[in-house]
Write an enzyme that holds these catalytic residues in place. Sequence first.
Site, short mmCIF file in Angstrom:
data_model
loop_
_atom_site.label_atom_id
_atom_site.label_comp_id
_atom_site.label_asym_id
_atom_site.label_seq_id
_atom_site.Cartn_x
_atom_site.Cartn_y
_atom_site.Cartn_z
N VAL A 66 0.54 -1.11 0.02
CA VAL A 66 -0.13 0.24 0.07
C VAL A 66 0.93 1.09 0.05
CG1 VAL A 66 -1.94 1.26 1.39
CG2 VAL A 66 -2.04 -1.04 1.73
N ASP B 23 7.32 5.11 1.91
CA ASP B 23 9.34 4.77 2.05
C ASP B 23 8.56 3.56 3.70
OD1 ASP B 23 9.42 4.61 -0.45
OD2 ASP B 23 10.40 6.43 0.41
N ARG B 24 7.25 3.51 4.33
CA ARG B 24 7.03 2.72 5.30
C ARG B 24 7.84 3.91 6.74
NH1 ARG B 24 3.76 0.95 2.38
NH2 ARG B 24 3.36 -1.30 2.63
N LEU B 25 8.48 4.95 6.26
CA LEU B 25 9.17 6.25 7.06
C LEU B 25 7.61 6.60 7.75
CD1 LEU B 25 12.47 6.35 8.16
CD2 LEU B 25 12.10 8.50 7.04
N HIS B 26 7.16 6.42 8.82
CA HIS B 26 6.03 7.19 9.19
C HIS B 26 6.38 7.79 10.87
CE1 HIS B 26 4.00 3.79 7.08
NE2 HIS B 26 4.31 2.44 7.04
#
Length: 235
Positions: A16, A213-216
């Site tokens: 996602v 990039d999932r660097l939430h």
Amino acid sequence: MEPPTEHPIDLAAMRVGYGAADTAGADGVAQHLDPAWLTGDPPWLDLFGRWLTEAMAAKIPEPNAMVVGTVAPSGRPSTRTVLCKGASASGITFFTGYESAKGLALAANPFASLTFPWIALERQVHFRGRVRKVDAEVTQAYWESRPRGSQISAFSSAQSQPIADRAELEAVAARTAQRFGGVAGDEPIPVPPNWGGYVVDVDYAEFWQGRADRLHNRVRAVRGSDGWTIDRLQP
């Protein structure tokens, strides 16, 4: 040991994409979630209210649905989805059967976790805290606000207990309705003796914002003996 059978859906390959780091994502916010967003007393309440309002405006299905985690007397955790029915400085409120699986778990271990998964908006909110029953008048006021059909269902159900089949369940509900003058009747249905509300006294609140990039982004507020501590967590 035999290897697990491969699922026909490639779950590991599912991806996602969240909002780019320098542009607005699905949450419509270009700015990164920051600890400075947590203000007030308690510091989680204002931002939670704003995000809930925005989830409603975005027509998220059941925006007040939350995943409630408890620990049974055996020590095993369990989760289920419950509707939040109150949020204030006192905590987060929901209603259920006191002798249901979650009610028995809370009687043994009066702590819970709550998660609001607004994934379509790239947001989640997570709470933890000690749980207590609400006062009887709070339960009564909420009970009277419920649709009559929901009252009949709650009064009929020995929540979490087995029943033979759907037909028997519907028959029990029909007998309850008849007892109180029918589905369309006006005879008041009393609060079931083992049904009511709980309030989670929030001492941990965490807000999550999906980023590229999932660097939430994750920020939290933790209540200690000297008040609240607010900081950022790594994703």
